[in-house]
Design a protein around this motif. Structure first.
Motif, short mmCIF file in Angstrom:
data_model
loop_
_atom_site.label_atom_id
_atom_site.label_comp_id
_atom_site.label_asym_id
_atom_site.label_seq_id
_atom_site.Cartn_x
_atom_site.Cartn_y
_atom_site.Cartn_z
N ALA A 1 41.47 15.02 67.76
CA ALA A 1 42.92 15.00 67.97
C ALA A 1 43.37 16.19 68.80
N LEU A 2 42.80 17.37 68.54
CA LEU A 2 43.17 18.54 69.33
C LEU A 2 42.74 18.40 70.78
N VAL A 3 41.56 17.81 71.01
CA VAL A 3 41.13 17.57 72.39
C VAL A 3 42.13 16.69 73.12
N PHE A 4 42.61 15.63 72.45
CA PHE A 4 43.60 14.74 73.08
C PHE A 4 44.86 15.51 73.44
N PHE A 5 45.39 16.30 72.52
CA PHE A 5 46.62 17.03 72.79
C PHE A 5 46.41 18.11 73.86
N PHE A 6 45.26 18.76 73.84
CA PHE A 6 44.97 19.77 74.87
C PHE A 6 44.88 19.12 76.25
N LEU A 7 44.23 17.97 76.33
CA LEU A 7 44.10 17.29 77.61
C LEU A 7 45.45 16.77 78.10
N ARG A 8 46.27 16.27 77.18
CA ARG A 8 47.55 15.69 77.58
C ARG A 8 48.59 16.75 77.92
N ASP A 9 48.64 17.82 77.14
CA ASP A 9 49.72 18.80 77.28
C ASP A 9 49.24 20.16 77.78
N GLY A 10 47.96 20.24 78.19
CA GLY A 10 47.46 21.55 78.62
C GLY A 10 48.18 22.10 79.83
N HIS A 11 48.71 21.23 80.72
CA HIS A 11 49.39 21.70 81.92
C HIS A 11 50.73 22.36 81.60
N ARG A 12 51.22 22.19 80.37
CA ARG A 12 52.50 22.79 79.98
C ARG A 12 52.34 24.14 79.29
N THR A 13 51.11 24.62 79.19
CA THR A 13 50.87 25.87 78.48
C THR A 13 51.62 27.04 79.11
N GLY A 14 51.59 27.12 80.44
CA GLY A 14 52.29 28.21 81.11
C GLY A 14 53.78 28.18 80.85
N GLU A 15 54.40 26.99 80.88
CA GLU A 15 55.83 26.89 80.61
C GLU A 15 56.14 27.32 79.18
N ALA A 16 55.29 26.92 78.23
CA ALA A 16 55.53 27.30 76.84
C ALA A 16 55.44 28.81 76.65
N ILE A 17 54.47 29.44 77.32
CA ILE A 17 54.33 30.90 77.19
C ILE A 17 55.54 31.60 77.81
N ARG A 18 55.99 31.13 78.95
CA ARG A 18 57.14 31.76 79.60
C ARG A 18 58.43 31.58 78.81
N SER A 19 58.49 30.54 77.99
CA SER A 19 59.71 30.34 77.19
C SER A 19 59.80 31.30 76.01
N TYR A 20 58.68 31.93 75.66
CA TYR A 20 58.68 32.84 74.52
C TYR A 20 58.53 34.31 74.92
N LEU A 21 58.01 34.59 76.09
CA LEU A 21 57.73 35.97 76.49
C LEU A 21 58.49 36.34 77.76
N PRO A 22 58.75 37.63 77.96
CA PRO A 22 59.33 38.07 79.24
C PRO A 22 58.39 37.72 80.39
N GLU A 23 58.95 37.65 81.60
CA GLU A 23 58.19 37.17 82.75
C GLU A 23 56.94 37.99 82.99
N ARG A 24 57.07 39.33 82.93
CA ARG A 24 55.91 40.18 83.23
C ARG A 24 54.81 39.98 82.19
N SER A 25 55.19 39.98 80.91
CA SER A 25 54.19 39.78 79.86
C SER A 25 53.61 38.37 79.92
N ALA A 26 54.47 37.39 80.22
CA ALA A 26 54.00 36.01 80.29
C ALA A 26 52.97 35.84 81.40
N THR A 27 53.20 36.50 82.55
CA THR A 27 52.25 36.40 83.65
C THR A 27 50.88 36.92 83.25
N THR A 28 50.85 38.05 82.54
CA THR A 28 49.57 38.61 82.09
C THR A 28 48.89 37.71 81.08
N VAL A 29 49.66 37.18 80.13
CA VAL A 29 49.08 36.31 79.11
C VAL A 29 48.52 35.04 79.74
#
Length: 366
Positions: free
Chosen positions: A180-208
């Motif tokens: 199940a996790l493989v399915f969700f990672f494959l389907r939504d993995g391209h949104r990981t950067g957007e999710a990180i930027r929504s929680y962290l400041p831009e500079r920290s998000a870029t590093t993460v």
């Protein structure tokens, strides 16, 4: 210029902080000691939490490894008009079919070859005992007990399954969760950067994000390269053993394939088993030929396959790999030994980003 005090005169109080009264070198050593102790304490707590929550952490790590192997398939399907959800579902279906087929082949090979291997290993031990004296007798004792210990292990596992099916339930639950996790990672993995930027400041998000991409690339490169190398090694060694007429060659090839995922230790054990079986069945000449086949394949792997296939991944020093395998096996047994090296490769990728090293490989499409 020092000021002399009269007898009985009180020394003026020293208002300096206590640590300033220590020599500079001692202060630096104390600061580094505290930092190291805190780092070890935090790392120990993290490892303890991961081990205690292994019912969730092991499927999560296995899902990451599976995703790293299959992630390029989803963008390829999306570019051809397939929806991302359907592409992830099709990829997971192929994964289940492939893993099931590989496991069936490995189990079938091992089941049919295990009796021959179990009979021939004690024979090899008796030959070594006659040649090597007391040292050979110790080897003979270990090989003679291998069959009994294997039967004892199988009996223990069977009794555990029959008494409550606890192990089988855990394996099925972990497998379903990982899939199940493989399915969700494959389907939504391209949104990981957007999710990180929504929680962290831009500079920290870029590093993460950079750390996550480098870790994922290192893990993916290592897993794909290791799988391909394992397949090539197992194929050539199996062909060589079949040509020599060594019994149980398919099972020994299966051991080589599985052992490739545990660097150094797995290759040594699987190669040793092949040579001992050849010694027991065909004598010294066949054993030397089998040893030559194993060493030739290992030399081709080390000098040609690994530099070509894994040149674009995070390179790990052999000492680092050995320490990671030993530490992983000590923490979580065989699963820890299997996961130790890819996790270590991901960690080295993160460290390379934090140090500011230039990326040595182009990041795949996210």
């Amino acid at each position: 210029m020092s000021v002399e005090r009269a007898p009985g005169e009180e020394r003026p109080p020293d208002h300096r902080r206590p640590y300033l009264m220590l020599p500079p070198g001692l202060r630096q050593a104390a600061a580094w000691s505290v930092a190291v102790i805190l780092l070890i304490a935090v790392a120990s707590l993290v490892v303890f939490a991961l081990v205690e929550l292994r019912a969730a952490t092991v499927p999560f790590l296995l899902a990451l490894l599976g995703t790293s192997l299959l992630y390029p398939v989803v963008p390829w399907l999306v570019r051809r008009g397939v929806g991302r959800g359907l592409a992830a579902g099709l990829t997971c279906t192929v994964l289940v079919a492939a893993v099931g087929g590989v496991i069936s082949l490995l189990v079938n090979s091992l089941v049919h070859s295990a009796p021959q291997i179990a009979v021939l290993l004690p024979q090899a031990g008796r030959r070594l005992a006659g040649w090597l004296g007391p040292f050979g007798e110790k080897i003979q004792h270990a090989l003679s007990n291998a069959k009994g210990e294997t039967n004892s292990l199988i009996s223990t596992l069977t009794n555990g399954v029959l008494s409550g099916l606890g192990l089988l339930t855990q394996v099925i639950t972990g497998g379903v969760l990982a899939l199940a996790l493989v399915f969700f990672f494959l389907r939504d993995g391209h949104r990981t950067g957007e999710a990180i930027r929504s929680y962290l400041p831009e500079r920290s998000a870029t590093t993460v994000i950079a750390c996550a991409e480098r870790a994922f690339d290192a893990m993916a490169g290592f897993m794909r390269g290791t799988t391909l190398i394992a397949l090539i090694d197992a194929s050539f060694i199996t062909i060589g053993l079949l040509a020599l007429g060594v019994p149980g060659a398919p099972g020994l090839g299966a051991l080589v394939f599985m052992g490739a995922y545990i660097p150094f230790v797995g290759a040594f054990l699987s190669g040793t088993a092949a040579v001992l079986v050849a010694l027991a069945d065909g004598g010294v000449g066949t054993a030397l030929w089998a040893l030559g086949v194993v060493l030739a394949v290992q030399m081709i792997e080390g000098n040609i396959l690994q530099p070509v296939i894994q040149s674009r991944t995070v390179e790990l020093h052999p000492a680092t790999i050995m320490v990671a395998v030993v530490a992983g096996s000590g923490i979580a047994g065989i699963i820890g030994a299997l996961l130790a090296v890819p996790v270590c490769a991901a960690g080295m990728g993160v460290i390379s980003v934090l140090r500011g090293d230039p990326d040595r490989s182009a990041a795949p499409e996210r």
